[in-house]
Design a protein around this motif. Structure first.
Motif, PDB file in Angstrom:
ATOM      1  N   MET A   1       0.850  -1.173   0.000  1.00  0.00           N
ATOM      2  CA  MET A   1       0.000   0.000   0.000  1.00  0.00           C
ATOM      3  C   MET A   1       0.896   1.236   0.000  1.00  0.00           C
ATOM      4  SD  MET A   1      -2.706   1.391   2.912  1.00  0.00           S
ATOM      5  CE  MET A   1      -3.106  -0.218   3.420  1.00  0.00           C
ATOM      6  N   THR A   2       0.543   2.183  -0.846  1.00  0.00           N
ATOM      7  CA  THR A   2       1.310   3.420  -0.901  1.00  0.00           C
ATOM      8  C   THR A   2       0.919   4.326   0.261  1.00  0.00           C
ATOM      9  OG1 THR A   2      -0.280   4.630  -2.240  1.00  0.00           O
ATOM     10  CG2 THR A   2       1.347   3.282  -3.431  1.00  0.00           C
TER      11      THR A   2
ATOM     12  N   LYS B   1       0.114   7.442  -0.003  1.00  0.00           N
ATOM     13  CA  LYS B   1      -1.049   8.219  -0.415  1.00  0.00           C
ATOM     14  C   LYS B   1      -2.336   7.416  -0.196  1.00  0.00           C
ATOM     15  CE  LYS B   1      -3.131  10.633  -4.288  1.00  0.00           C
ATOM     16  NZ  LYS B   1      -3.047  10.992  -5.697  1.00  0.00           N
ATOM     17  N   GLN B   2      -2.304   6.140  -0.570  1.00  0.00           N
ATOM     18  CA  GLN B   2      -3.488   5.289  -0.389  1.00  0.00           C
ATOM     19  C   GLN B   2      -3.817   5.146   1.102  1.00  0.00           C
ATOM     20  OE1 GLN B   2      -3.169   1.117  -1.549  1.00  0.00           O
ATOM     21  NE2 GLN B   2      -5.173   1.276  -2.540  1.00  0.00           N
ATOM     22  N   ARG B   3      -2.803   4.969   1.915  1.00  0.00           N
ATOM     23  CA  ARG B   3      -2.999   4.860   3.366  1.00  0.00           C
ATOM     24  C   ARG B   3      -3.657   6.133   3.911  1.00  0.00           C
ATOM     25  NH1 ARG B   3      -0.945   1.938   7.700  1.00  0.00           N
ATOM     26  NH2 ARG B   3       0.306   0.663   6.318  1.00  0.00           N
TER      27      ARG B   3
ATOM     28  N   ARG C   1      -7.188  -2.617  -1.446  1.00  0.00           N
ATOM     29  CA  ARG C   1      -8.051  -2.291  -2.579  1.00  0.00           C
ATOM     30  C   ARG C   1      -9.461  -2.850  -2.366  1.00  0.00           C
ATOM     31  NH1 ARG C   1      -5.890  -0.091  -6.793  1.00  0.00           N
ATOM     32  NH2 ARG C   1      -7.171  -1.080  -8.379  1.00  0.00           N
TER      33      ARG C   1
ATOM     34  N   ALA D   1     -11.098  -0.797   0.311  1.00  0.00           N
ATOM     35  CA  ALA D   1     -11.479   0.521  -0.201  1.00  0.00           C
ATOM     36  C   ALA D   1     -12.773   0.419  -1.004  1.00  0.00           C
ATOM     37  CB  ALA D   1     -10.356   1.110  -1.052  1.00  0.00           C
TER      38      ALA D   1
ATOM     39  N   ALA E   1      -8.758   6.281  -3.112  1.00  0.00           N
ATOM     40  CA  ALA E   1      -7.888   5.273  -2.502  1.00  0.00           C
ATOM     41  C   ALA E   1      -7.871   3.998  -3.335  1.00  0.00           C
ATOM     42  CB  ALA E   1      -8.356   4.973  -1.080  1.00  0.00           C
TER      43      ALA E   1
ATOM     44  N   ARG F   1      -8.302   3.778  -6.548  1.00  0.00           N
ATOM     45  CA  ARG F   1      -7.627   3.998  -7.826  1.00  0.00           C
ATOM     46  C   ARG F   1      -6.132   4.293  -7.682  1.00  0.00           C
ATOM     47  NH1 ARG F   1     -11.359   6.150 -12.253  1.00  0.00           N
ATOM     48  NH2 ARG F   1      -9.300   6.569 -13.071  1.00  0.00           N
ATOM     49  N   THR F   2      -5.684   4.546  -6.444  1.00  0.00           N
ATOM     50  CA  THR F   2      -4.269   4.849  -6.210  1.00  0.00           C
ATOM     51  C   THR F   2      -3.456   3.563  -6.355  1.00  0.00           C
ATOM     52  OG1 THR F   2      -4.824   6.643  -4.715  1.00  0.00           O
ATOM     53  CG2 THR F   2      -2.609   5.748  -4.540  1.00  0.00           C
ATOM     54  N   ARG F   3      -2.385   3.673  -7.085  1.00  0.00           N
ATOM     55  CA  ARG F   3      -1.520   2.501  -7.299  1.00  0.00           C
ATOM     56  C   ARG F   3      -0.226   2.664  -6.546  1.00  0.00           C
ATOM     57  NH1 ARG F   3      -4.147  -0.815 -10.334  1.00  0.00           N
ATOM     58  NH2 ARG F   3      -5.450  -0.050 -11.982  1.00  0.00           N
TER      59      ARG F   3
END
Length: 154
Positions: A1-2, A4-6, A61, A64, A150, A152-154
């Motif tokens: 998990m990036t 940004k996603q976190r 994912r 989310a 979140a 769509r964030t890769r």
């Protein structure tokens, strides 16, 4: 998990937690008991919080996606509740007014005695002409957008 996603997941789940705390504050500190539809709006927020917690440890994912569905569910219930409050459509008969034409005095008395203390079709609080249900709908749509970001964030 990036990272940004976190952050997006924490923001979305934290938003549901903040809305729940606000609802509980209105109930317990403000003395405003919730109606049936208000309670229905709370459950998806609790589920979204759970998805957020699980997402931090596993399956970000998928969690989310679940959080987004929960936020959209709350928004839909809140939109329905807003329509009931504004008289656009009839709400559940267990917490809305059904009229009194053609009802005997005894039946009317029984309806009054069986009626819930809090009605779904009355607005107990509003700000800028929007009820709590309306604000919850808008906030939940914003949270759904965060969950989508979140996802769509890769």
């Amino acid at each position: 998990m990036t990272l940004k996603q976190r952050h997006l997941i924490l923001l979305a789940a934290g938003g549901s937690a903040a809305l729940m705390l606000g609802a509980l504050a209105f109930q317990h500190l403000g003395g405003m008991a919730p109606c049936k539809l208000c309670i229905w709006q709370r459950w998806p927020h609790v589920i979204a919080i759970g998805f957020g917690i699980v997402a931090l440890f596993a399956l970000p994912r998928l969690m989310a996606l679940g959080g987004m569905v929960a936020a959209l569910t709350t928004a839909a219930i809140a939109g329905y509740h807003t329509g009931v409050e504004r008289g656009w459509w009839q709400g559940p008969t267990s917490c809305s007014s059904s009229g009194t034409s053609g009802v005997s005095a005894d039946d009317l008395f029984n309806q009054i005695m069986a009626a819930p203390l809090v009605r779904c079709d009355e607005v107990p609080w509003e700000m800028f002409s929007l009820s709590m249900a309306s604000w919850n709908m808008l906030a939940s749509l914003a949270l759904a957008a965060l969950w989508l970001m979140a996802l769509r964030t890769r």
